[in-house]
Design a protein around this motif. Structure first.
Motif, PDB file in Angstrom:
ATOM      1  N   SER A   8      37.544   7.866 -37.538  1.00  0.00           N
ATOM      2  CA  SER A   8      37.006   7.254 -38.764  1.00  0.00           C
ATOM      3  C   SER A   8      35.833   8.052 -39.341  1.00  0.00           C
ATOM      4  CB  SER A   8      36.618   5.790 -38.500  1.00  0.00           C
ATOM      5  OG  SER A   8      35.824   5.704 -37.354  1.00  0.00           O
ATOM      6  N   ASP A  65      46.112   6.786 -39.952  1.00  0.00           N
ATOM      7  CA  ASP A  65      45.455   7.015 -38.657  1.00  0.00           C
ATOM      8  C   ASP A  65      45.838   5.976 -37.613  1.00  0.00           C
ATOM      9  OD1 ASP A  65      44.285   9.327 -39.461  1.00  0.00           O
ATOM     10  OD2 ASP A  65      42.375   8.430 -40.031  1.00  0.00           O
ATOM     11  N   ALA A 119      43.860  -0.474 -33.306  1.00  0.00           N
ATOM     12  CA  ALA A 119      44.047   0.261 -34.556  1.00  0.00           C
ATOM     13  C   ALA A 119      44.280  -0.687 -35.741  1.00  0.00           C
ATOM     14  CB  ALA A 119      45.228   1.230 -34.419  1.00  0.00           C
ATOM     15  N   LEU A 145      38.686   5.946 -32.025  1.00  0.00           N
ATOM     16  CA  LEU A 145      38.455   5.351 -33.347  1.00  0.00           C
ATOM     17  C   LEU A 145      37.210   5.954 -33.972  1.00  0.00           C
ATOM     18  CD1 LEU A 145      39.433   3.027 -35.167  1.00  0.00           C
ATOM     19  CD2 LEU A 145      37.936   1.502 -33.927  1.00  0.00           C
ATOM     20  N   ARG A 162      38.145   0.100 -41.408  1.00  0.00           N
ATOM     21  CA  ARG A 162      37.465   1.113 -40.588  1.00  0.00           C
ATOM     22  C   ARG A 162      38.396   2.243 -40.173  1.00  0.00           C
ATOM     23  NH1 ARG A 162      36.195  -2.106 -35.922  1.00  0.00           N
ATOM     24  NH2 ARG A 162      35.321  -0.231 -35.003  1.00  0.00           N
ATOM     25  N   LEU A 163      39.658   2.138 -40.537  1.00  0.00           N
ATOM     26  CA  LEU A 163      40.641   3.167 -40.159  1.00  0.00           C
ATOM     27  C   LEU A 163      41.668   3.269 -41.286  1.00  0.00           C
ATOM     28  CD1 LEU A 163      41.378   4.903 -37.575  1.00  0.00           C
ATOM     29  CD2 LEU A 163      43.083   3.152 -37.068  1.00  0.00           C
ATOM     30  N   LEU A 165      45.992   7.303 -33.868  1.00  0.00           N
ATOM     31  CA  LEU A 165      45.260   6.674 -32.765  1.00  0.00           C
ATOM     32  C   LEU A 165      46.231   6.268 -31.645  1.00  0.00           C
ATOM     33  CD1 LEU A 165      42.292   5.545 -32.147  1.00  0.00           C
ATOM     34  CD2 LEU A 165      43.259   3.362 -32.732  1.00  0.00           C
TER      35      LEU A 165
END
Ligand code: NAD
Ligand code: MG
Length: 403
Positions: free
Chosen positions: A402, A360, A347, A398, A355-356, A364
């Protein structure tokens, strides 16, 4: 003269260790330095410290380093790969091993140092999060000495009676060792990171640059993000549980934004003993290096006449869900903490690559923990399999998060 191996020499802890060492060249000699890919950084360290061995985990980096070493340093043996890391960590000439690789990658080399009976200075907390029980058993059986470098655990260690310090460092603890020394609680302090005051509705848009700008400490990227989410304190909670054999209910997290008190031990007579100092890792590193002696550092003394306020509060669950996930994982046991650590590494890397979203990271982590908390992790093979499985699961989740 003590021979020193630094695992993760080019990182924040590695460089602070070398700073302390260079101020005490009469006591410490650098036997070996390791890194992953940072050739330029390692080249500079080779020039300054002239180690006998260098290990680059990355094979291409090792080849490049060999090529770039100037002729007067060609005698340095440059090795590469995982086996070489473990071999150097347990090298027959090494006395002290600083374990400062970041993340799960540090587990096997750190374990190799423990198995070889070295004095191991532990910064790589993830090794204990992944394999606490096994790791501590290895300390007990190999005759290694384990000294905590993480500032909170180093502070707690400093606040213990000498006999208990001995038992902690050799892992000769019983489940009631703390209470039989009249200790009722270990109190981990936390700065709260850069987002302690940030309105919650802004959390979704927090950027990596904001997250790695820690108000008090200058650290590597991964631990800086962990400090911003307070997963770092969660990992430290688990670390304290294993290191001091402390029951989950006897560990308390206290937010203390000034980072002057580095942690505390509460005794049954009402006393609380704390360790104070500047937020500079050279202090705990020097303490661990010289234990049970003390050596000087260039860290300035605290100036109490300029300290206006020391404040304290509890950690809000909505603001810092990762802290509570880690405490929950600690209650579940080894598989849960291994899975949570692996998910969090995935994460945090994704967050750093945009990307996250910041929020989140906890989502995750929670999803992976929910699915894997009740697995069993009896030995190293199980632990490594759970780590791998949790990483795969995190990568799958993920994709969903995302989108
Ligand atoms: P960093 O990112 O600055 O440095 C990490 C080091 O590990 C580098 O030398 C890097 O080359 C090496 N490395 C990275 N991936 C590797 C891999 N796959 N194989 C081999 N080597 C690899 O990290 P840091 O901030 O110095 O933290 C190191 C450890 O110490 C972490 O576990 C962290 O939680 C802990 N720690 C750090 C601080 C701090 O102030 N920085 C404080 C307490 C604990
Ligand atoms: Mg810490």
């Amino acid at each position: 003269m003590q021979q020193l191996v630094i695992l993760g020499a080019t990182g924040s802890i590695g460089l602070s260790t070398l700073k302390v060492v260079s101020e005490h060249s009469e006591r410490y000699q650098v036997l070996a330095l390791t890194a992953d890919t940072n050739v330029a950084g390692m080249l500079e360290l080779c020039n300054r410290f002239q180690p006998k061995y260098v290990v680059m985990a990355n094979v291409e980096a090792a080849a490049e380093l060999r090529q770039r070493l100037p002729s007067h340093l060609k005698g340095i043996e440059v090795l590469s790969g995982q086996a070489a890391l473990a071999e150097i960590a347990g090298h027959g000439d090494a006395d002290i091993v600083m374990a400062a690789i970041v993340g799960a990658a540090g587990l096997l080399p750190t374990l190799a140092a423990v198995r070889a009976g070295k004095t191991v200075l532990l910064a790589n907390k993830e090794a204990l999060i992944m394999a606490g029980s096994l790791f501590m058993q290895e300390v007990r059986h190999s005759g290694a000495r384990l000294l905590p470098v993480d500032s909170e655990h180093n502070a707690i260690f400093q606040c213990l009676p000498a006999s208990l310090q001995q038992a902690v460092s050799r892992h000769q603890l019983q489940t009631d060792s703390l209470s039989s020394h009249s200790i009722s609680k270990l109190m981990l302090t936390a700065s709260g990171g850069p987002f302690l005051q940030r309105p919650l509705h802004e959390f979704a848009t927090i950027t990596p640059a904001e997250a790695i700008a820690h108000p008090n400490w200058d650290m590597g990227q991964k631990i800086s993000v962990d400090s911003a989410t307070m997963m770092n304190k969660g990992l430290e909670f688990i670390e304290a549980h294993w290191l001091f054999q402390c029951p989950v209910d006897a560990i308390e997290v206290v937010i203390h934004p000034q980072s002057v008190i580095h942690s505390m031990v509460q005794y049954t007579d009402g006393s609380v003993i704390a360790q104070l100092g500047q937020p500079d890792m050279c202090t705990p590193i020097a303490y661990a290096l010289a234990y049970p002696e003390r050596i000087s550092t260039s860290v300035p003394a605290l100036d109490f006449s300029r300290m206006s306020e020391l404040s304290f509060s509890g950690a809000d669950k909505k603001r810092f869900p990762n802290l509570y996930l880690a405490i929950e994982a600690c209650r579940y046991g080894q598989a849960a903490t291994t899975a949570l650590n692996a998910a969090n590494e995935v994460a945090v890397a994704a967050f750093l690559q945009h990307r996250l979203a910041f929020n989140d990271i906890a989502r995750l982590n929670e999803q992976v923990l929910e699915k894997m908390a009740t697995n069993s992790a009896k030995d190293l093979e199980h632990i490594l399999a759970i780590d791998e499985q949790a990483r795969q699961l995190a990568q799958q989740q993920l994709g969903a998060l995302s989108k």
